[in-house]
Design a protein around this motif. Structure first.
Motif, mmCIF file in Angstrom:
data_model
loop_
_atom_site.group_PDB
_atom_site.id
_atom_site.type_symbol
_atom_site.label_atom_id
_atom_site.label_comp_id
_atom_site.label_asym_id
_atom_site.label_seq_id
_atom_site.Cartn_x
_atom_site.Cartn_y
_atom_site.Cartn_z
ATOM 1 N N ALA A 152 25.917 -17.943 1.651
ATOM 2 C CA ALA A 152 26.734 -16.796 1.280
ATOM 3 C C ALA A 152 27.475 -17.112 -0.013
ATOM 4 O O ALA A 152 28.126 -18.151 -0.143
ATOM 5 C CB ALA A 152 27.733 -16.467 2.385
ATOM 6 N N LYS A 153 27.353 -16.205 -0.973
ATOM 7 C CA LYS A 153 28.016 -16.397 -2.268
ATOM 8 C C LYS A 153 29.496 -16.058 -2.140
ATOM 9 O O LYS A 153 29.856 -14.976 -1.693
ATOM 10 C CB LYS A 153 27.354 -15.506 -3.323
ATOM 11 N N GLN A 154 30.326 -17.005 -2.527
ATOM 12 C CA GLN A 154 31.770 -16.789 -2.421
ATOM 13 C C GLN A 154 32.302 -16.029 -3.632
ATOM 14 O O GLN A 154 31.734 -16.107 -4.723
ATOM 15 C CB GLN A 154 32.494 -18.134 -2.297
ATOM 16 N N TYR A 155 33.359 -15.271 -3.401
ATOM 17 C CA TYR A 155 33.994 -14.568 -4.516
ATOM 18 C C TYR A 155 35.063 -15.479 -5.097
ATOM 19 O O TYR A 155 36.076 -15.770 -4.453
ATOM 20 C CB TYR A 155 34.626 -13.258 -4.045
ATOM 21 N N ASP A 173 12.759 -30.699 4.136
ATOM 22 C CA ASP A 173 13.118 -31.572 3.016
ATOM 23 C C ASP A 173 13.498 -30.755 1.782
ATOM 24 O O ASP A 173 14.413 -31.114 1.032
ATOM 25 C CB ASP A 173 11.953 -32.506 2.678
ATOM 26 N N VAL A 174 12.790 -29.665 1.570
ATOM 27 C CA VAL A 174 13.103 -28.779 0.448
ATOM 28 C C VAL A 174 14.482 -28.160 0.636
ATOM 29 O O VAL A 174 15.304 -28.120 -0.287
ATOM 30 C CB VAL A 174 12.027 -27.672 0.313
ATOM 31 N N LEU A 175 14.762 -27.696 1.855
ATOM 32 C CA LEU A 175 16.025 -27.011 2.105
ATOM 33 C C LEU A 175 17.226 -27.948 2.043
ATOM 34 O O LEU A 175 18.327 -27.531 1.671
ATOM 35 C CB LEU A 175 15.981 -26.303 3.455
ATOM 36 N N VAL A 176 17.031 -29.201 2.406
ATOM 37 C CA VAL A 176 18.136 -30.166 2.282
ATOM 38 C C VAL A 176 18.544 -30.307 0.815
ATOM 39 O O VAL A 176 19.735 -30.329 0.482
ATOM 40 C CB VAL A 176 17.720 -31.527 2.874
ATOM 41 N N LYS A 177 17.557 -30.366 -0.068
ATOM 42 C CA LYS A 177 17.852 -30.452 -1.509
ATOM 43 C C LYS A 177 18.498 -29.161 -2.000
ATOM 44 O O LYS A 177 19.483 -29.200 -2.752
ATOM 45 C CB LYS A 177 16.568 -30.729 -2.288
ATOM 46 N N VAL A 178 17.974 -28.032 -1.562
ATOM 47 C CA VAL A 178 18.534 -26.739 -1.986
ATOM 48 C C VAL A 178 19.977 -26.618 -1.523
ATOM 49 O O VAL A 178 20.851 -26.173 -2.275
ATOM 50 C CB VAL A 178 17.683 -25.571 -1.439
ATOM 51 N N LYS A 179 20.253 -27.036 -0.284
ATOM 52 C CA LYS A 179 21.617 -26.921 0.246
ATOM 53 C C LYS A 179 22.611 -27.759 -0.564
ATOM 54 O O LYS A 179 23.742 -27.319 -0.816
ATOM 55 C CB LYS A 179 21.670 -27.348 1.707
ATOM 56 N N SER A 180 22.203 -28.946 -0.977
ATOM 57 C CA SER A 180 23.118 -29.793 -1.747
ATOM 58 C C SER A 180 23.504 -29.120 -3.062
ATOM 59 O O SER A 180 24.652 -29.233 -3.515
ATOM 60 C CB SER A 180 22.474 -31.156 -2.023
ATOM 61 N N ILE A 181 22.554 -28.399 -3.652
ATOM 62 C CA ILE A 181 22.846 -27.689 -4.900
ATOM 63 C C ILE A 181 23.708 -26.462 -4.624
ATOM 64 O O ILE A 181 24.657 -26.171 -5.368
ATOM 65 C CB ILE A 181 21.536 -27.288 -5.607
ATOM 66 N N MET A 182 23.413 -25.748 -3.538
ATOM 67 C CA MET A 182 24.198 -24.567 -3.191
ATOM 68 C C MET A 182 25.651 -24.943 -2.879
ATOM 69 O O MET A 182 26.585 -24.206 -3.210
ATOM 70 C CB MET A 182 23.584 -23.841 -1.997
ATOM 71 N N ASP A 183 25.847 -26.093 -2.256
ATOM 72 C CA ASP A 183 27.209 -26.572 -2.001
ATOM 73 C C ASP A 183 27.960 -26.768 -3.315
ATOM 74 O O ASP A 183 29.131 -26.390 -3.449
ATOM 75 C CB ASP A 183 27.179 -27.883 -1.221
ATOM 76 N N ASP A 214 28.721 -20.947 0.709
ATOM 77 C CA ASP A 214 28.896 -21.350 2.106
ATOM 78 C C ASP A 214 27.499 -21.417 2.708
ATOM 79 O O ASP A 214 26.879 -20.377 2.955
ATOM 80 C CB ASP A 214 29.775 -20.323 2.828
ATOM 81 N N ALA A 215 26.982 -22.621 2.918
ATOM 82 C CA ALA A 215 25.568 -22.780 3.292
ATOM 83 C C ALA A 215 25.418 -23.628 4.548
ATOM 84 O O ALA A 215 26.167 -24.581 4.769
ATOM 85 C CB ALA A 215 24.782 -23.411 2.146
ATOM 86 N N ARG A 216 24.414 -23.262 5.378
ATOM 87 C CA ARG A 216 24.115 -24.050 6.572
ATOM 88 C C ARG A 216 22.633 -23.907 6.914
ATOM 89 O O ARG A 216 22.024 -22.848 6.695
ATOM 90 C CB ARG A 216 24.964 -23.616 7.767
ATOM 91 N N ILE A 217 22.058 -24.974 7.434
ATOM 92 C CA ILE A 217 20.652 -24.986 7.832
ATOM 93 C C ILE A 217 20.560 -24.784 9.340
ATOM 94 O O ILE A 217 21.304 -25.422 10.106
ATOM 95 C CB ILE A 217 19.973 -26.309 7.425
ATOM 96 N N VAL A 218 19.658 -23.904 9.765
ATOM 97 C CA VAL A 218 19.457 -23.650 11.195
ATOM 98 C C VAL A 218 17.977 -23.798 11.522
ATOM 99 O O VAL A 218 17.115 -23.843 10.637
ATOM 100 C CB VAL A 218 19.958 -22.250 11.603
#
Length: 353
Positions: free
Chosen positions: A333-336, A298-308, A313-317
């Protein structure tokens, strides 16, 4: 070892307060090396634009403070001087009759060092049974030191952590890092990353598992962590520091190539905003660097939405032990990218106005 090269710190002043702090962070038997003024003042005093008398007085003050700390001066050659801290305080307790200051600290936690005022008292070393014993326990030689049970744990001074738990944790992180390398091929590529940050290092297992790789890891022990394990990290021969992740880290932008975040957001739940921590992580991460988050799904789903939204470039595994675990892994991954240049129309309108 602590080394000062022309750092221009007034070591002998303020009753030796700065050297007392160096003594606090040195291991029993550790070394302090001073190079530059006032060492070798007899040769350099004219070039330093100071009088010989002034420089001689400064070195005398430093020598006297070192003696009051029970340090032994091992050698002075050319522009270097080397002192050694005692391996225990058997003799030092006796010579307090000669050196009234600094006195030994009373009821002090020597590991407490976050927003802590320096004290003008000598941090006592753990007790020993004889003069030849090393206070706190002897460390294994490197590289055995990395995986040997640290003296703090074997001696029972770290609450709730046993030797068996330490060994299990070491093996656990070997497994986890091997799994990480199947997910992030750049982490597996020697030389791709150099500066790594572990935001919640615990016993330093993540860094220890990377010892064969050409990287170095800054191990962070959050000040909010249930157990203070920074001493264990240093006894393993690793480096680290304290940090409150609700505050900015004392480093410059784009310091790190890779960041590891293990349960950081669960630790800081209801302490500060997720966005604030992520923005600070973004500040200190290089473009095209990577982050591996490990936390509750649940924490990572929230974090991913912010990272997007931050154009990562984010994905949960799944967890290394399979999909049934609530703990998941988020790769980011931080994009340039740079802000677009202002259009010609915008430039003309600004000129007209």
């Amino acid at each position: 070892m602590a080394h000062c090269s022309r750092c221009l710190i007034p070591w002998g002043q303020y009753d030796g307060l700065y050297l007392i702090e160096v003594d606090r962070v040195l291991r029993p038997g550790g070394y302090w090396i001073l190079s530059g003024p006032p060492i070798n003042w007899e040769k350099h005093w004219k070039g330093w634009d100071r009088t010989a008398e002034d420089l001689k007085a400064e070195q005398t003050m430093i020598e006297n403070v070192a003696k009051s700390l029970c340090w032994k001066k091992l050698k002075q050659k050319d522009d270097l001087a080397v002192w050694q801290k005692p391996t225990n305080h058997v003799h030092c307790k006796v010579n307090r009759k000669v050196f009234k200051k600094p006195s030994f600290c009373q009821a002090q936690d020597p590991d407490k060092a976050w927003y802590t005022t320096m004290e003008d008292c000598l941090t006592p070393l753990p007790g020993v049974n004889n003069i030849k014993e090393i206070a706190g326990g002897e460390l294994a030689k490197w590289p055995e030191r990395l995986t040997s049970v640290p003296p703090r744990i074997s001696g029972g001074s770290v609450t709730g952590i046993t030797a068996e738990m330490f060994r299990d944790n070491t093996e656990l992180w070997k497994k986890r890092v091997a799994y990480y390398k199947t997910l992030d091929y750049q982490l597996a590529e020697p030389g791709r990353y150099r500066n790594l940050l572990d935001m919640n290092a615990y016993l330093g297992g993540f860094a220890a598992a990377l010892v064969q790789d050409p990287v170095w890891v800054m191990n962070i022990v959050p000040v909010e962590a249930e157990v203070n394990t920074l001493g264990v990290i240093y006894e393993r021969g690793l480096i680290g520091t304290y940090q409150n992740w609700c505050e900015a880290m004392s480093t410059y932008p784009r310091t790190y190539d890779f960041i590891h975040s293990d349960s950081v957001f669960s630790l800081y739940k209801d302490r500060c905003e997720v966005e604030d921590i992520l923005l600070e992580m973004d500040r200190i991460l290089r473009p095209e660097g990577s982050i591996i988050f490990r936390d509750d799904v649940d924490v990572l789903v929230k974090v991913k939405s912010i990272m997007d939204a931050m154009q990562y470039d984010a994905r949960i595994v799944d967890h290394e032990n399979g999909p049934i675990h609530r703990e998941k892994i988020l790769l980011a991954a931080k994009q340039y990218w740079t802000a677009p240049a202002p259009s010609q129309d915008q430039g003309e309108s600004q000129t007209d106005s």
